[in-house]
Design a protein around this motif. Structure first.
Motif, short mmCIF file in Angstrom:
data_model
loop_
_atom_site.label_atom_id
_atom_site.label_comp_id
_atom_site.label_asym_id
_atom_site.label_seq_id
_atom_site.Cartn_x
_atom_site.Cartn_y
_atom_site.Cartn_z
N TYR A 89 0.85 -1.19 0.00
CA TYR A 89 0.00 0.00 0.00
C TYR A 89 0.88 1.24 0.00
O TYR A 89 1.94 1.28 0.63
CB TYR A 89 -0.90 0.03 1.25
N LYS A 90 0.43 2.27 -0.70
CA LYS A 90 1.12 3.55 -0.66
C LYS A 90 0.92 4.16 0.72
O LYS A 90 -0.23 4.37 1.13
CB LYS A 90 0.59 4.48 -1.75
N THR A 95 -3.16 4.59 3.55
CA THR A 95 -3.05 4.19 4.95
C THR A 95 -3.60 5.29 5.84
O THR A 95 -3.26 6.46 5.67
CB THR A 95 -1.58 3.93 5.33
N LEU A 96 -4.47 4.93 6.76
CA LEU A 96 -5.09 5.87 7.70
C LEU A 96 -4.93 5.34 9.12
O LEU A 96 -5.25 4.18 9.40
CB LEU A 96 -6.57 6.03 7.37
N VAL A 97 -4.42 6.18 10.01
CA VAL A 97 -4.27 5.83 11.43
C VAL A 97 -5.57 6.20 12.16
O VAL A 97 -6.08 7.31 12.01
CB VAL A 97 -3.08 6.56 12.06
N THR A 98 -6.09 5.26 12.94
CA THR A 98 -7.39 5.45 13.59
C THR A 98 -7.28 5.27 15.11
O THR A 98 -6.25 4.85 15.63
CB THR A 98 -8.40 4.42 13.05
N VAL A 99 -8.35 5.60 15.79
CA VAL A 99 -8.41 5.41 17.24
C VAL A 99 -8.82 3.96 17.50
O VAL A 99 -10.00 3.65 17.70
CB VAL A 99 -9.38 6.42 17.90
N GLY A 100 -7.84 3.09 17.47
CA GLY A 100 -8.10 1.67 17.60
C GLY A 100 -8.66 1.08 16.31
O GLY A 100 -9.12 1.80 15.42
N GLY A 247 -5.03 2.21 15.93
CA GLY A 247 -5.27 1.20 14.91
C GLY A 247 -4.97 1.79 13.55
O GLY A 247 -4.52 2.94 13.44
N TYR A 248 -5.24 1.01 12.52
CA TYR A 248 -5.03 1.55 11.17
C TYR A 248 -5.84 0.76 10.15
O TYR A 248 -6.30 -0.35 10.41
CB TYR A 248 -3.54 1.55 10.79
N VAL A 249 -6.01 1.40 9.00
CA VAL A 249 -6.69 0.75 7.89
C VAL A 249 -5.90 1.02 6.62
O VAL A 249 -5.41 2.12 6.40
CB VAL A 249 -8.15 1.25 7.77
N CYS A 250 -5.75 -0.02 5.81
CA CYS A 250 -5.10 0.08 4.51
C CYS A 250 -6.11 -0.34 3.44
O CYS A 250 -6.77 -1.38 3.59
CB CYS A 250 -3.88 -0.82 4.43
N PHE A 255 -11.21 4.65 -1.18
CA PHE A 255 -11.85 4.24 0.07
C PHE A 255 -11.26 5.02 1.25
O PHE A 255 -11.98 5.52 2.11
CB PHE A 255 -11.68 2.74 0.31
N ILE A 256 -9.92 5.12 1.28
CA ILE A 256 -9.26 5.83 2.37
C ILE A 256 -9.67 7.30 2.38
O ILE A 256 -9.91 7.88 3.45
CB ILE A 256 -7.73 5.69 2.25
#
Length: 393
Positions: A89-90, A95-100, A247-250, A255-256
């Motif tokens: 993933y770029k 990539t997004l850093v989340t609260v858990g 947390g994070y999401v890729c 979508f991000i």
């Protein structure tokens, strides 16, 4: 003025409280309880990770970050995912850093679902999936899995539930609460189903690194699945960082971007102190993570062996840190078993039906607790079961 409840959104008002938290309201009022209920490591966050936070505070890092999260952290996440899960993933766009990891699940549902669309939720499962679907206006469609199939999901079970309104499939393997895993071959079957019905997949990888038998297969790394998958993970379980809430999401860049819109208006950014600790965890936390995993594996073998010895047939979990024994032989329902066990022996476990109807007849036991606690608790459970069903001893 009308009664307060008349002002409340009926969708929220009709949402049941968490089955886990509802049960643990009872625990809070019972002294001397041995709790094997909450899915939280008993280890303290490793010192070098805590120290990275302290050092950041000393340097004055107390400000907002980018909505996406610290660029350095996103680069480390991208590197980790590529190295361990074999998918790229770029870091700055995907990539997004989340609260858990829980916030990431909520963001994905709200960004992707149109009211009335359906989400396939295999169960038993983590308690937050279906409620986040409901709060996003979607419809959670439960797909049962069974101990006879090692709690694995099949395309046959999915075909029985899919409709023209289905949009997302939720996957969490290793699984909470069962500890089940799925092999590459089994997930390829699910990938064919996903492609056939043009679905998206929310892949919760929070327990990915807690795989004791076999090798974990990241769903996004399967052929054709990268841009269909929202990959979610976090630091709570692997690095004993539950309270840090990172947390994070890729996922695909588009979508991000849409998930970040919701994130920036509701959260703004994850706490910078936790993000700095997460950087250190990814850079230098592998040895501590492996040390904890060895300990969990020892506990897993002990707990499963004791339950089977006690007479409560226990599926062998191959991942996560939960055991999911059957309590049907006692003649009690899951809730009756847990309530009586708490009252009579001061041991807290979670009713299996808190994780969906497929969990009826089971209890969830977290072995993220010390061996001393596990031994004492299982001794008490054995005494309790013997009173329930003395003829089996």
């Amino acid at each position: 003025m009308r009664a307060a409840k008349e002002y409340i959104n009926p969708v929220i008002q009709n949402l049941p409280p968490s089955g886990i938290r509802k049960f643990f309201d009872l625990v809070a009022n019972t002294k001397g309880v041995i709790s094997l209920g909450v899915g939280e490591p008993d280890f303290v966050t490793p010192w070098h990770i805590r120290e990275a936070c302290f050092y950041g505070l000393e340097r004055g890092y107390t400000m907002y970050t980018s909505n996406f999260g610290l660029p350095e952290l996103r680069k480390e996440i991208s590197y980790f995912v590529e190295k361990h899960y074999d998918v790229t993933y770029k870091p700055l766009e995907e990539t997004l850093v989340t609260v858990g990891a829980s916030e990431a699940v909520d963001l994905a549902m709200r960004a992707l679902l149109v009211p009335g669309e359906e989400v396939l939720v295999p169960e038993p499962c983590y308690v937050s999936y279906a409620p986040t679907v409901t709060m996003a206006g979607g419809i959670a469609v439960h797909v049962p899995t069974y101990v006879e199939d090692d709690f694995q999901l099949t395309s046959k079970a999915l075909e029985a539930k899919v409709t023209d309104k289905t949009k997302i499939l939720v996957l969490c393997y290793p699984n909470n609460p069962t500890g089940a895993i799925m092999t590459r071959e089994e997930l390829l079957e699910i990938a064919r189903f996903v492609e056939k019905h043009d679905l998206l997949v929310l892949a919760d990888e929070i327990y990915a690194d807690m795989t004791y038998e076999g090798e974990h297969q990241c769903f996004a790394a399967l052929p054709g699945m990268r841009d269909r998958t929202i990959l979610i993970n976090g630091f709570s379980k692997n690095y004993a960082m539950t309270g840090w809430r990172i947390g994070y999401v890729c996922a695909n860049e588009e979508f991000i971007a849409q998930m970040t819109k919701i994130h920036q208006y509701t959260i703004l950014c994850a706490p910078i102190m936790g993000q700095m600790a997460a950087i250190e965890a990814l850079k230098n936390g592998q040895s501590e993570k492996e040390r904890m995993l060895i300990e969990y594996d020892q506990r897993r073998r002990y707990v499963v062996g004791r339950f089977n010895q006690i007479g409560l047939s226990c599926f062998t979990p191959r991942g996560a840190f939960y055991a999911f024994p059957s309590i049907r032989s006692t003649g009690l329902s899951s809730e009756e078993f847990c309530e009586k066990l708490l009252k009579e022996e001061q041991v807290a476990v979670v009713p299996g039906n808190a994780f969906g109807e497929s969990g009826n007849g089971f209890i969830r036991v977290s072995y993220a607790s010390s061996m001393a606690n596990l031994t004492a608790a299982l001794d008490k459970i054995e005494a309790f079961v013997q009173r329930c069903n003395p003829s089996s001893f």
